[in-house]
Design a protein around this motif. Structure first.
Motif, mmCIF file in Angstrom:
data_model
loop_
_atom_site.group_PDB
_atom_site.id
_atom_site.type_symbol
_atom_site.label_atom_id
_atom_site.label_comp_id
_atom_site.label_asym_id
_atom_site.label_seq_id
_atom_site.Cartn_x
_atom_site.Cartn_y
_atom_site.Cartn_z
ATOM 1 N N GLN A 121 0.981 -1.210 -0.049
ATOM 2 C CA GLN A 121 -0.032 -0.170 0.102
ATOM 3 C C GLN A 121 0.715 1.161 0.041
ATOM 4 O O GLN A 121 0.725 2.214 -0.769
ATOM 5 N N LEU A 135 -4.477 3.953 -4.339
ATOM 6 C CA LEU A 135 -5.116 2.955 -4.430
ATOM 7 C C LEU A 135 -6.880 2.954 -4.016
ATOM 8 O O LEU A 135 -7.816 2.353 -4.652
ATOM 9 N N VAL A 136 -7.102 3.764 -3.304
ATOM 10 C CA VAL A 136 -8.496 3.772 -2.433
ATOM 11 C C VAL A 136 -9.279 4.776 -3.489
ATOM 12 O O VAL A 136 -10.492 4.816 -3.089
ATOM 13 N N GLY A 142 -6.347 -0.699 -7.527
ATOM 14 C CA GLY A 142 -6.404 -1.887 -6.355
ATOM 15 C C GLY A 142 -6.463 -3.311 -6.737
ATOM 16 O O GLY A 142 -5.870 -3.969 -5.951
ATOM 17 N N THR A 222 -6.365 -2.342 0.409
ATOM 18 C CA THR A 222 -7.475 -1.514 0.082
ATOM 19 C C THR A 222 -8.827 -1.381 1.094
ATOM 20 O O THR A 222 -9.502 -0.508 0.924
#
Length: 280
Positions: A121, A135-136, A142, A222
């Motif tokens: 992450q 990523l989120v 993701g 995520t």
């Protein structure tokens, strides 16, 4: 032999008892609870198949989680096994420092899923921040992040199994193929791979089982964001169990459904690959 038969139960009995208490009893209790509404075993109320119906309603997002899980699993199974197979092939060709490379490739498998998730992450968000996203914020990244994480973690372990398979291929078979004029690729395809089918069966089964049931890596990487689009089935089940009021029975039904899906796919895979195994 008679002594072994006479006292065998004394040795295996504790294992059977532990297996029954730790696995079989919870398994069958879980199946029963999937047909009830409950918060504890004492207040379980029978509702029949309603929990299974509710598991597939839109607000549960379970179908989306299953589809996303299958997508991650399919890509990961293919990529992990192809890369691991050819790494094993290279590392059985008497190259220098092969033991060092085997150790390096295997080491990620020793790291826990939560640690891996947070590590990747941080790494991927640092890269994606240069492009104004994280990523989120984008389910595409993701998905890619999960694929990279799974590959990095599993390739080394599968590589070791494939190396063992390569080392068990009789050298005289490869020599006979070369004498008959087969090149390296033809020997690999027609001799080595058929002899490697037991290792391929094991690796396909392990990657299939492990990728379908991913939880901690998904949670750390995520946590299902954005909008639960990267939520895999195991994470969806846990969230509905502990974060949604009154959904314990539905969560248990999801778990039973997930078990049936994964076990069915695994049995089909085992049957399909075992039929291709070659007996010496």
């Amino acid at each position: 032999m008679r002594t072994l038969k006479k006292h065998g139960l004394a040795f295996v009995g504790p294992t059977y008892v532990a297996f029954g208490i730790a696995f079989l009893a919870p398994f069958f209790i879980g199946i029963y609870l999937s047909f009830t509404n409950f918060t504890t075993l004492d207040d379980a109320t029978w509702v029949g198949v309603q929990n299974y119906v509710n598991a597939f309603t839109e607000q549960q997002n379970y179908v989306g989680a299953l589809i996303f899980t299958a997508s991650v699993a399919i890509v990961s199974i293919i990529s992990v096994n192809i890369i691991a197979f050819f790494l094993a092939y290279l590392l059985t060709q008497k190259l220098p420092a092969t033991n060092f490379y085997r150790t390096i490739f295997f080491m990620p498998n020793l790291i826990g899923g939560i640690v891996l998730g947070y590590t990747w992450q941080s790494l991927l968000n640092a890269i994606l921040s240069n492009y104004g996203t994280t990523l989120v914020n984008d389910s595409k990244y993701g998905f890619i992040g999960l694929i990279l994480l799974v590959n990095w973690q599993m390739i080394g372990y599968m590589m070791i199994i494939y190396i063992a398979g390569f080392q068990n291929v009789p050298a005289e078979l490869n020599e006979a193929a070369q004498i008959d004029g087969a090149g390296r690729w033809r020997t690999l395809r027609s001799v080595t791979i058929p002899m490697m089918m037991p290792s391929i069966t094991i690796c396909l089964f392990l990657t299939l089982a492990n990728t379908f049931k991913i939880y901690d890596q998904n949670l750390a990487l995520t946590n299902g964001a954005p909008m639960r689009e990267t939520e895999m089935a195991a994470l969806n089940i846990v969230k509905s169990m502990y974060e949604q009021v009154g959904q314990q029975g539905v969560s248990q039904a999801k778990a039973v459904i997930f078990f049936l899906i994964v076990s069915s796919i695994a049995l089909i895979q085992l049957r399909a690959t075992r039929t291709k195994e070659v007996d010496l």
